[in-house]
Design a protein around this motif. Structure first.
Motif, PDB file in Angstrom:
ATOM      1  N   MET A   1     -52.630 -20.353   1.761  1.00 43.58           N
ATOM      2  CA  MET A   1     -53.143 -19.370   2.703  1.00 43.58           C
ATOM      3  C   MET A   1     -54.130 -20.044   3.648  1.00 43.58           C
ATOM      4  SD  MET A   1     -53.364 -16.341   3.997  1.00 43.58           S
ATOM      5  CE  MET A   1     -52.551 -15.255   2.828  1.00 43.58           C
ATOM      6  N   GLU A   2     -53.914 -19.860   4.943  1.00 40.89           N
ATOM      7  CA  GLU A   2     -54.806 -20.427   5.947  1.00 40.89           C
ATOM      8  C   GLU A   2     -55.435 -19.288   6.744  1.00 40.89           C
ATOM      9  OE1 GLU A   2     -56.040 -21.822   9.917  1.00 40.89           O
ATOM     10  OE2 GLU A   2     -54.345 -20.493   9.491  1.00 40.89           O
ATOM     11  N   ARG A   3     -56.762 -19.322   6.829  1.00 40.11           N
ATOM     12  CA  ARG A   3     -57.494 -18.356   7.643  1.00 40.11           C
ATOM     13  C   ARG A   3     -58.352 -19.111   8.647  1.00 40.11           C
ATOM     14  NH1 ARG A   3     -57.200 -13.254   5.492  1.00 40.11           N
ATOM     15  NH2 ARG A   3     -56.562 -13.092   3.304  1.00 40.11           N
ATOM     16  N   PRO A   4     -58.424 -18.631   9.885  1.00 44.12           N
ATOM     17  CA  PRO A   4     -59.216 -19.336  10.907  1.00 44.12           C
ATOM     18  C   PRO A   4     -60.647 -19.595  10.439  1.00 44.12           C
ATOM     19  CG  PRO A   4     -57.919 -17.578  11.896  1.00 44.12           C
ATOM     20  CD  PRO A   4     -57.783 -17.419  10.407  1.00 44.12           C
ATOM     21  N   GLY A   5     -61.079 -20.828  10.584  1.00 38.56           N
ATOM     22  CA  GLY A   5     -62.444 -21.179  10.228  1.00 38.56           C
ATOM     23  C   GLY A   5     -62.683 -21.431   8.759  1.00 38.56           C
ATOM     24  N   ARG A   6     -61.620 -21.367   7.944  1.00 38.87           N
ATOM     25  CA  ARG A   6     -61.779 -21.587   6.517  1.00 38.87           C
ATOM     26  C   ARG A   6     -60.868 -22.720   6.051  1.00 38.87           C
ATOM     27  NH1 ARG A   6     -61.782 -15.502   3.810  1.00 38.87           N
ATOM     28  NH2 ARG A   6     -63.304 -14.552   5.239  1.00 38.87           N
ATOM     29  N   VAL A   7     -61.188 -23.281   4.889  1.00 39.00           N
ATOM     30  CA  VAL A   7     -60.349 -24.316   4.302  1.00 39.00           C
ATOM     31  C   VAL A   7     -59.068 -23.673   3.789  1.00 39.00           C
ATOM     32  CG1 VAL A   7     -60.170 -26.038   2.478  1.00 39.00           C
ATOM     33  CG2 VAL A   7     -62.349 -25.711   3.671  1.00 39.00           C
ATOM     34  N   CYS A   8     -57.947 -24.309   4.044  1.00 38.93           N
ATOM     35  CA  CYS A   8     -56.668 -23.793   3.566  1.00 38.93           C
ATOM     36  C   CYS A   8     -56.674 -23.776   2.035  1.00 38.93           C
ATOM     37  CB  CYS A   8     -55.538 -24.689   4.076  1.00 38.93           C
ATOM     38  SG  CYS A   8     -53.900 -23.948   3.952  1.00 38.93           S
ATOM     39  N   ALA A   9     -56.342 -22.623   1.442  1.00 39.07           N
ATOM     40  CA  ALA A   9     -56.453 -22.452  -0.004  1.00 39.07           C
ATOM     41  C   ALA A   9     -55.078 -22.333  -0.641  1.00 39.07           C
ATOM     42  CB  ALA A   9     -57.280 -21.219  -0.330  1.00 39.07           C
ATOM     43  N   LYS A  10     -54.927 -22.992  -1.778  1.00 40.79           N
ATOM     44  CA  LYS A  10     -53.674 -22.902  -2.519  1.00 40.79           C
ATOM     45  C   LYS A  10     -53.631 -21.603  -3.297  1.00 40.79           C
ATOM     46  CE  LYS A  10     -50.620 -25.908  -5.197  1.00 40.79           C
ATOM     47  NZ  LYS A  10     -50.524 -27.214  -5.891  1.00 40.79           N
ATOM     48  N   VAL A  11     -52.573 -20.836  -3.094  1.00 42.58           N
ATOM     49  CA  VAL A  11     -52.425 -19.547  -3.765  1.00 42.58           C
ATOM     50  C   VAL A  11     -51.681 -19.701  -5.085  1.00 42.58           C
ATOM     51  CG1 VAL A  11     -51.447 -17.221  -3.573  1.00 42.58           C
ATOM     52  CG2 VAL A  11     -52.451 -18.332  -1.556  1.00 42.58           C
ATOM     53  N   SER A  12     -50.592 -20.497  -5.057  1.00 45.37           N
ATOM     54  CA  SER A  12     -49.803 -20.648  -6.279  1.00 45.37           C
ATOM     55  C   SER A  12     -48.923 -21.883  -6.193  1.00 45.37           C
ATOM     56  CB  SER A  12     -48.918 -19.411  -6.518  1.00 45.37           C
ATOM     57  OG  SER A  12     -47.968 -19.272  -5.475  1.00 45.37           O
ATOM     58  N   GLU A  13     -48.467 -22.321  -7.359  1.00 46.29           N
ATOM     59  CA  GLU A  13     -47.461 -23.384  -7.461  1.00 46.29           C
ATOM     60  C   GLU A  13     -46.503 -22.980  -8.570  1.00 46.29           C
ATOM     61  OE1 GLU A  13     -47.290 -27.940  -9.049  1.00 46.29           O
ATOM     62  OE2 GLU A  13     -48.686 -27.546  -7.373  1.00 46.29           O
ATOM     63  N   THR A  14     -45.225 -22.912  -8.240  1.00 44.18           N
ATOM     64  CA  THR A  14     -44.223 -22.432  -9.190  1.00 44.18           C
ATOM     65  C   THR A  14     -43.068 -23.417  -9.274  1.00 44.18           C
ATOM     66  OG1 THR A  14     -44.758 -20.151  -8.550  1.00 44.18           O
ATOM     67  CG2 THR A  14     -42.733 -20.489  -9.801  1.00 44.18           C
ATOM     68  N   MET A  15     -42.648 -23.715 -10.485  1.00 45.54           N
ATOM     69  CA  MET A  15     -41.464 -24.520 -10.687  1.00 45.54           C
ATOM     70  C   MET A  15     -40.280 -23.600 -10.986  1.00 45.54           C
ATOM     71  SD  MET A  15     -42.216 -27.652 -10.171  1.00 45.54           S
ATOM     72  CE  MET A  15     -40.665 -28.378 -10.751  1.00 45.54           C
ATOM     73  N   HIS A  16     -39.183 -23.796 -10.247  1.00 45.27           N
ATOM     74  CA  HIS A  16     -37.991 -22.996 -10.431  1.00 45.27           C
ATOM     75  C   HIS A  16     -36.890 -23.841 -11.078  1.00 45.27           C
ATOM     76  CE1 HIS A  16     -39.548 -19.665  -8.028  1.00 45.27           C
ATOM     77  NE2 HIS A  16     -39.932 -20.552  -7.130  1.00 45.27           N
ATOM     78  N   SER A  17     -35.960 -23.168 -11.710  1.00 48.26           N
ATOM     79  CA  SER A  17     -34.864 -23.859 -12.379  1.00 48.26           C
ATOM     80  C   SER A  17     -33.881 -24.456 -11.384  1.00 48.26           C
ATOM     81  CB  SER A  17     -34.117 -22.893 -13.302  1.00 48.26           C
ATOM     82  OG  SER A  17     -33.405 -21.929 -12.529  1.00 48.26           O
ATOM     83  N   LEU A  18     -33.085 -25.389 -11.871  1.00 48.44           N
ATOM     84  CA  LEU A  18     -32.025 -25.981 -11.057  1.00 48.44           C
ATOM     85  C   LEU A  18     -31.067 -24.904 -10.566  1.00 48.44           C
ATOM     86  CD1 LEU A  18     -30.476 -28.413  -9.953  1.00 48.44           C
ATOM     87  CD2 LEU A  18     -29.438 -28.694 -12.210  1.00 48.44           C
ATOM     88  N   SER A  19     -30.733 -23.966 -11.421  1.00 50.72           N
ATOM     89  CA  SER A  19     -29.850 -22.875 -11.042  1.00 50.72           C
ATOM     90  C   SER A  19     -30.424 -22.065  -9.891  1.00 50.72           C
ATOM     91  CB  SER A  19     -29.598 -21.958 -12.239  1.00 50.72           C
ATOM     92  OG  SER A  19     -28.808 -20.850 -11.882  1.00 50.72           O
ATOM     93  N   ALA A  20     -31.707 -21.753  -9.969  1.00 54.01           N
ATOM     94  CA  ALA A  20     -32.367 -20.994  -8.911  1.00 54.01           C
ATOM     95  C   ALA A  20     -32.393 -21.783  -7.609  1.00 54.01           C
ATOM     96  CB  ALA A  20     -33.778 -20.620  -9.337  1.00 54.01           C
ATOM     97  N   GLY A  21     -32.635 -23.088  -7.711  1.00 54.96           N
ATOM     98  CA  GLY A  21     -32.669 -23.918  -6.514  1.00 54.96           C
ATOM     99  C   GLY A  21     -31.335 -23.985  -5.810  1.00 54.96           C
ATOM    100  N   ILE A  22     -30.253 -24.008  -6.564  1.00 55.25           N
ATOM    101  CA  ILE A  22     -28.910 -24.029  -5.978  1.00 55.25           C
ATOM    102  C   ILE A  22     -28.658 -22.745  -5.196  1.00 55.25           C
ATOM    103  CG2 ILE A  22     -26.445 -23.942  -6.542  1.00 55.25           C
ATOM    104  CD1 ILE A  22     -27.033 -25.919  -8.822  1.00 55.25           C
ATOM    105  N   GLN A  23     -29.114 -21.620  -5.731  1.00 58.52           N
ATOM    106  CA  GLN A  23     -28.941 -20.344  -5.037  1.00 58.52           C
ATOM    107  C   GLN A  23     -29.789 -20.277  -3.773  1.00 58.52           C
ATOM    108  OE1 GLN A  23     -26.695 -17.891  -5.774  1.00 58.52           O
ATOM    109  NE2 GLN A  23     -25.975 -19.454  -7.196  1.00 58.52           N
ATOM    110  N   GLY A  24     -30.889 -20.992  -3.750  1.00 60.67           N
ATOM    111  CA  GLY A  24     -31.768 -20.979  -2.584  1.00 60.67           C
ATOM    112  C   GLY A  24     -32.845 -19.926  -2.722  1.00 60.67           C
ATOM    113  N   ARG A  25     -33.778 -19.968  -1.795  1.00 62.89           N
ATOM    114  CA  ARG A  25     -34.910 -19.041  -1.825  1.00 62.89           C
ATOM    115  C   ARG A  25     -34.767 -18.040  -0.687  1.00 62.89           C
ATOM    116  NH1 ARG A  25     -37.931 -16.644  -4.973  1.00 62.89           N
ATOM    117  NH2 ARG A  25     -40.197 -16.799  -4.893  1.00 62.89           N
ATOM    118  N   VAL A  26     -34.765 -16.757  -1.008  1.00 60.77           N
ATOM    119  CA  VAL A  26     -34.692 -15.703  -0.002  1.00 60.77           C
ATOM    120  C   VAL A  26     -36.023 -14.968   0.041  1.00 60.77           C
ATOM    121  CG1 VAL A  26     -33.567 -13.560   0.716  1.00 60.77           C
ATOM    122  CG2 VAL A  26     -32.206 -15.404  -0.278  1.00 60.77           C
ATOM    123  N   ILE A  27     -36.633 -14.914   1.220  1.00 55.22           N
ATOM    124  CA  ILE A  27     -37.908 -14.218   1.405  1.00 55.22           C
ATOM    125  C   ILE A  27     -37.666 -13.066   2.367  1.00 55.22           C
ATOM    126  CG2 ILE A  27     -40.305 -14.453   2.143  1.00 55.22           C
ATOM    127  CD1 ILE A  27     -39.926 -17.504   1.670  1.00 55.22           C
TER     128      ILE A  27
END
Length: 308
Positions: free
Chosen positions: A186-212
């Motif tokens: 997350m980046e906000r003007p005037g602030r340090v960019c902050a890490k919200v999350s880190e997630t590891m996904h399975s090989l199967s999920a990666g093949i399907q791709g990420r839909v947002i």
């Protein structure tokens, strides 16, 4: 009511210049009143003629969506990622055959944003970065990486089970193995960019791709949606998040706004000795929405589920 505008650009990285290779990244975009598309593709360096492969991915993606809009405009948005993936594969297979290429030449990632007044989504197949900029000035940055820098390429489908099997074996042989990493910042003007999350996904999920997915109301709160190839994370001496934020700091948004901004920023980087080691492709859709809820609001469709 929404008004979309879009632009794109791509540049060759230092390593490909030194190796006398062509730029293997490509980007395209398209915008009109009721549709916007932004797509990037990154060709595999160890593949065949993947500079052409990346272009085939971007052109077939945009043409697939345009054709689907003409012949199946009533297709629910929630079904679009799967429909587009299959229709693009058919078109890509035909293009590869007509040009005398092989699946090896078409080894390239494909990440695109597909937006309509009713909502939209980003679909990532491979690796790269997605940037969501909001009207309050904040941004969400999403980065996707694969173990051992071995992303999934849609062209593996051209080899049928053999293509998938080889890819699975290269990642250890198990579809359940977690090899696909997603970072959210997350980046906000005037602030340090902050890490919200880190997630590891399975090989199967990666093949399907990420839909947002994005609903109509969520799009109304956004100023832009951008997609990048992973070269944006490989600029010498610059944190990848700074590169993304600075690339989106458009001075004007008329005409070739992405091209102007990228060329100017990289010129400034080079003056101080920093430059991209890998190719970079970027495509951006700007979203302008007034406060009135037009007829399209009443017909808003259910966006696709957030899945992998």
């Amino acid at each position: 009511m929404f008004k979309f505008s879009a632009d794109h650009h791509f540049v060759i990285g230092r390593d490909h210049v030194l190796q006398a290779k062509p730029c293997q990244d490509h980007a395209l975009s398209f915008a009109q009143d009721d549709l916007a598309i932004a797509v990037v593709s990154d060709g595999c360096s160890s593949g065949g003629e993947t500079d052409m492969g990346a272009r085939m991915l971007t052109f077939t993606l945009i043409n697939t969506i345009k054709k689907m809009r003409k012949i199946a405009d009533d297709t629910p948005l929630s079904k679009s990622p799967a429909h587009i993936r299959f229709a693009q594969w058919i078109m890509l297979k035909e293009a590869v055959g007509l040009l005398g290429f092989s699946a090896h030449d078409a080894l390239a990632t494909c990440t695109y944003a597909y937006l309509t007044p009713s909502g939209g989504y980003v679909h990532l197949r491979g690796d790269g970065v997605i940037a969501l900029r909001f009207r309050d000035g904040s941004s969400t940055l999403l980065r996707y990486d694969w173990d051992n820098n071995m992303p999934f390429y849609p062209a593996y489908a051209d080899d049928g089970p053999r293509g998938y099997d080889c890819f699975i074996e290269a990642h250890g042989g198990s579809l359940l193995k977690e090899v696909f990493k997603e970072e959210e910042w997350m980046e906000r003007p005037g602030r340090v960019c902050a890490k919200v999350s880190e997630t590891m996904h399975s090989l199967s999920a990666g093949i399907q791709g990420r839909v947002i997915p994005f609903s109509r109301d969520e799009l109304a709160n956004m100023a832009s949606i951008s997609v990048f190839t992973d070269g944006v994370t490989q600029v010498d001496g610059v944190d990848w998040k700074d590169t993304v934020i600075q690339l989106l700091d458009f001075k004007t948004t008329e005409g070739a706004f992405v091209k102007r901004r990228m060329n100017r920023l990289l010129k400034d980087y080079r003056k101080r000795g920093d430059e991209p080691s890998d190719d970079i492709a970027c495509a951006v859709v700007l979203i302008d929405c007034n406060d009135e809820k037009g007829e399209d609001y009443e017909r808003a469709e259910t966006p696709p589920e957030n899945n992998t």
